[in-house]
Design a protein around this motif. Sequence first.
Motif, mmCIF file in Angstrom:
data_model
loop_
_atom_site.group_PDB
_atom_site.id
_atom_site.type_symbol
_atom_site.label_atom_id
_atom_site.label_comp_id
_atom_site.label_asym_id
_atom_site.label_seq_id
_atom_site.Cartn_x
_atom_site.Cartn_y
_atom_site.Cartn_z
ATOM 1 N N TYR A 1 -54.054 -62.480 -0.712
ATOM 2 C CA TYR A 1 -53.449 -63.102 0.468
ATOM 3 C C TYR A 1 -54.520 -63.686 1.384
ATOM 4 O O TYR A 1 -54.339 -64.750 1.979
ATOM 5 C CB TYR A 1 -52.612 -62.045 1.186
ATOM 6 C CG TYR A 1 -51.897 -62.529 2.417
ATOM 7 C CD1 TYR A 1 -51.137 -63.700 2.410
ATOM 8 C CD2 TYR A 1 -51.966 -61.794 3.601
ATOM 9 C CE1 TYR A 1 -50.480 -64.121 3.548
ATOM 10 C CE2 TYR A 1 -51.303 -62.208 4.734
ATOM 11 C CZ TYR A 1 -50.559 -63.382 4.713
ATOM 12 O OH TYR A 1 -49.921 -63.795 5.838
ATOM 13 N N LEU A 2 -55.660 -63.003 1.487
ATOM 14 C CA LEU A 2 -56.746 -63.506 2.333
ATOM 15 C C LEU A 2 -57.395 -64.751 1.730
ATOM 16 O O LEU A 2 -57.763 -65.681 2.446
ATOM 17 C CB LEU A 2 -57.810 -62.424 2.545
ATOM 18 C CG LEU A 2 -57.371 -61.214 3.359
ATOM 19 C CD1 LEU A 2 -58.510 -60.201 3.459
ATOM 20 C CD2 LEU A 2 -56.914 -61.625 4.746
ATOM 21 N N ASP A 3 -57.542 -64.759 0.409
ATOM 22 C CA ASP A 3 -58.209 -65.901 -0.218
ATOM 23 C C ASP A 3 -57.243 -67.041 -0.524
ATOM 24 O O ASP A 3 -57.665 -68.172 -0.744
ATOM 25 C CB ASP A 3 -58.963 -65.456 -1.482
ATOM 26 C CG ASP A 3 -60.388 -65.016 -1.149
ATOM 27 O OD1 ASP A 3 -61.017 -65.665 -0.288
ATOM 28 O OD2 ASP A 3 -60.877 -64.024 -1.715
ATOM 29 N N TYR A 4 -55.955 -66.753 -0.566
ATOM 30 C CA TYR A 4 -54.945 -67.806 -0.788
ATOM 31 C C TYR A 4 -53.846 -67.709 0.261
ATOM 32 O O TYR A 4 -52.692 -67.449 -0.076
ATOM 33 C CB TYR A 4 -54.344 -67.688 -2.185
ATOM 34 C CG TYR A 4 -55.263 -68.163 -3.277
ATOM 35 C CD1 TYR A 4 -55.363 -69.511 -3.583
ATOM 36 C CD2 TYR A 4 -56.027 -67.264 -3.996
ATOM 37 C CE1 TYR A 4 -56.209 -69.949 -4.584
ATOM 38 C CE2 TYR A 4 -56.882 -67.692 -5.005
ATOM 39 C CZ TYR A 4 -56.970 -69.041 -5.289
ATOM 40 O OH TYR A 4 -57.800 -69.468 -6.281
ATOM 41 N N PRO A 5 -54.195 -67.919 1.527
ATOM 42 C CA PRO A 5 -53.203 -67.683 2.582
ATOM 43 C C PRO A 5 -51.987 -68.586 2.477
ATOM 44 O O PRO A 5 -50.923 -68.234 2.969
ATOM 45 C CB PRO A 5 -53.980 -67.961 3.871
ATOM 46 C CG PRO A 5 -55.141 -68.779 3.473
ATOM 47 C CD PRO A 5 -55.474 -68.392 2.061
ATOM 48 N N GLU A 6 -52.128 -69.737 1.850
ATOM 49 C CA GLU A 6 -51.001 -70.662 1.825
ATOM 50 C C GLU A 6 -50.175 -70.548 0.555
ATOM 51 O O GLU A 6 -49.116 -71.147 0.447
ATOM 52 C CB GLU A 6 -51.511 -72.098 1.986
ATOM 53 C CG GLU A 6 -52.080 -72.315 3.373
ATOM 54 C CD GLU A 6 -52.573 -73.733 3.587
ATOM 55 O OE1 GLU A 6 -53.093 -74.311 2.626
ATOM 56 O OE2 GLU A 6 -52.424 -74.236 4.702
ATOM 57 N N ASP A 7 -50.663 -69.795 -0.407
ATOM 58 C CA ASP A 7 -49.932 -69.685 -1.663
ATOM 59 C C ASP A 7 -49.007 -68.479 -1.697
ATOM 60 O O ASP A 7 -48.139 -68.378 -2.546
ATOM 61 C CB ASP A 7 -50.908 -69.559 -2.851
ATOM 62 C CG ASP A 7 -51.623 -70.868 -3.112
ATOM 63 O OD1 ASP A 7 -51.949 -71.542 -2.129
ATOM 64 O OD2 ASP A 7 -51.844 -71.212 -4.274
ATOM 65 N N LEU B 1 -51.646 -68.652 -8.126
ATOM 66 C CA LEU B 1 -52.410 -69.230 -7.039
ATOM 67 C C LEU B 1 -53.022 -70.548 -7.449
ATOM 68 O O LEU B 1 -53.224 -70.808 -8.621
ATOM 69 C CB LEU B 1 -53.573 -68.288 -6.675
ATOM 70 C CG LEU B 1 -53.196 -66.852 -6.360
ATOM 71 C CD1 LEU B 1 -54.396 -65.969 -6.547
ATOM 72 C CD2 LEU B 1 -52.659 -66.756 -4.957
#
Lengths: 425, 589
Positions: free
Chosen positions: A167-173, A423
Amino acid sequence: MKTIVGIGTPVGFGGIGIVRLSGAQALAIVKKMFDKPLQPRHATLGNIHGDNFTDNAIVIYFPAPHSFTGEDVVEIQAHGGWHLVNRIMQTTIQYGAVPAEPGEFTRLAVMNNKMTLSQAESTLDLINAESDAELQNAARLMAGELQNLLSQVESDLVAARAQIDAYLDYPEDLESPDLPLNQINQAKHTIANLLSTAQHGQIIKNGINVCIIGCPNAGKSSLFNALVGDNRSIVTDIAGTTTDVITEKITYQGIKINLIDTAGIRDNAATAIEVQGIARAKSTLQNADILLVVVDATTRQMLDFPHNKKHLIIYNKCDLCPDTPADGIAASAKTGKNINLVLSTLIDMVTKTAPAGNTVNLTNERQANLLRQAQTLLNEINPQEPLDKISANITLALSYIGKITGTDVDKRTLDEIFSKFCLGK
Amino acid sequence: MTKDFDVVVVGAGHAGCEAAVAAARLGKKVLLTTLHERSIGMLPCNPSIGGTAKGHLVCEIDALGGIMGILADKAAIQIKMLNAAKGPAVRSLRAQIDKARYHEAMVDLLKHTPNLTLAIGEVNGLIWQDQKITGVVFNGEKINCRAVVVATGTYLQSKTFVGSVVKFEGPTGLPNSTTLEQSFIDMGIEIRRFKTGTPARVDIDSIDYSQTEIQNGDDNIRAFSFLATHPIKNICPCYLAYTNETTHQIIREHIKESAMYSGLIHGVGPRYCPSIEDKITRFADRTRHQTFLERESMSSREIYLQGLSSSLPAEVQSQFIHSIKGLENCQIIRSGYAIEYTCINPLELLASLRHKKYQGLYCAGQINGTSGYEEAAAQGLVAGINASREIDQLPPMVLSRTNAYIGVLIDDLTTEGTLEPYRMFTARAEYRLSLRQDNADERLTPIGREVGLVDDTRFAAFTKKQAHLQKIRDMVTPKIRQEVAKQEHTLADFIKDEPADLLDQITTEIKYAGYIAREQSAIAEICRQEATALSPDMNYDDVKGLRRESQIKLNQIKPLSIGQAARISGVTPADITVLLIHLRKQQEK
């Protein structure tokens, strides 16, 4: 910079046990537990104390760079009992020291140029041996249930971290995840269970310390000899003078028992040497796992002993007096009656009171400490805090567990992220 | 054109341009070559720079005196701070970039950089003697140089795939490099094939925006560059649309026609950037996938369909795109494609990005197995600096995992290698609470100054900001510290009229004090290990007492420090002690 601590003498009942600290905090840590001021390179006799013990010890402070490792070093020379030495080490850890990795003192000495070439070369095999022993020990431990339990802890924590970090590395996915509290709690639970076995595991590893006490002429020495009998370990070390404690290591049903005869306990000591012997006997008594209280069945005269300690009463000389009270075992050193029952009861007293439901024991203080550190980090987690903090706690906890299992958890986390989450652009 | 240069940089993408400008600014005579004018500073895939962990890289490049941050600020048309609420360590800037403006700004910068010659053509081969680079063959002619930075991106022996249509070409139909690969083979350098892909572009006026969700930028947040004085203006939004079951059905029906699934492509693609056919196959239970509609440039009609990269045949792409709500009537300008290219094994490189066996040979960007504009630029900067330093006979600039994401990136590549295109993630940085965007200047500008890339203007701005920060820190009493740490008040409640970004930075220092201290003590330990250098020429077979497994690993990787050696998987603490003893023996001899 970390301050490391290790036990500098073989674990067991040597005459003296040395706990050695190296690092910038070494002096500060020892000051918190020792009651006398320290002068560089002077041996100072005083009292060393921790949560539940106080004892005499000689402490020597070697300021950097004139020490074995080149850092500030403090050596605590205490009585050699495993319990005591271990508690001293525990207390230093409580104050911020970290248990040394195998060969770490030597490594520091080498890094800081404190060894000559020949010294360095001669320690090489030793370091490898230490490391190998550690590895073998780890391999043996890791083969079984401990491996399963720690893998489970790792999997839970890796899953928890992956959920947060994805979630931190792919906040928009990804949709905002619920905090993976289930996995964290499960890991905490398993760690707590493992740790509850740590003390027990130590006893199994180092042997049950059984201290024989009793009034003069109760038959302590003859019972001691009867118990030792054919069970004598190959290695026998008899420490000190005749007025000192006498130890025999025996093995019964595969479990080590360290049998300690405190022949000299009496109040009116004749000589200075005897006074010292009595003092040492008393400290041995304090550190025993079980007190074997020997009573003459014919007189039933009972020695005063600390009843809060685990104890087993033996009515010796039962061949002379068959009718004995039910609070102890009737035995006879002379005829050998019930001697084996005494030994198996001693073992039952330790193994039967072990935490239930676990078939695995942590036997290694280093491992136990790593788990304790992981536990502290997981307990610190507060769901109200930002995710980067929570992830940091999980990651560091994982790295401590990785030091036991040897897993590279960073890679596992990324694998987990990519396999579980969809992701990317 | 003169035939004598100090440094030749092959490729004018993000790695090549950083390398060329850095070396030129350090006083080297630089030749920067590109196959085509359009390839200069081009963004062949997504029209954005930054993002999680990548924003950190851009801030670090800027802090060191590189160019990407300044250019991205110039060409940005929308900016967001990702993860704003999830903790300061993971906050990352991401800007939508006007590709045309970025390219123009880059060309302009290159033309105005003294010592730098830009030339269009192909580098056909490298020239070397006694394991040392002496020149290149450019457009069939020999050019003398002392160092080469190879930054060929996705152009080296590249092939593109759309369904069963395979073309021997570079990205977006540009010419590729056809002759240079042979030099690598002749030099005994291991080559491998990686793959990546890009989605279709559609016409801006053919989208029904009422069927999509608008995505606006953030107002009044900082720019990438520490030199920027104004926040970036948001002048163009993005839009969000979703695939549906019909889309997935179309893709499933035709999956065998995808170049990835028909066996045409042998290269390894990245797991973190899957094609839409991958997503649908691997995550079969998902009923929809999102796609961001992103403008390529204010001067172009193209809209980038983020999330829909594909190597399906053009007509299938058209079919599934038209099944998406809002895109039913869209006009497709060009199809998505997969591209396969040659790269090397980065384990053959030193942490300076120089090849272990060849003096003067540097590699940067996708040729090292990475993906991403930011990862490429970061390596280009390091390679350019170190090529220059090698010529000046100075020790290389090696950043550490403990002070930069760039250090993490290069250490991962040169210590562990990579089996797929490598992308930076915050999860890769073990000290991420210390390696933040807001303190990139504090971590790296002094290093950039020492290297010589940070000019007086930047250094003065840096010194001023640090003094200002210190002034505010001095105003923080223990009481204020406590109240802020307990979240009962914000720092602005106590300290008035100070810039918000500086207050933010100090708030982080207060709230994360315990965590940062913990990282710093681990960092101190690592630094101590890294202070003990190992020679890249060391033969580990000669080290008595090392286990065979460790000898093999150490000989392959040739770590530059005890710290790096300790990070190699399979090398035990006992091995490290053995190494230290060996070093000591060498010293006494």
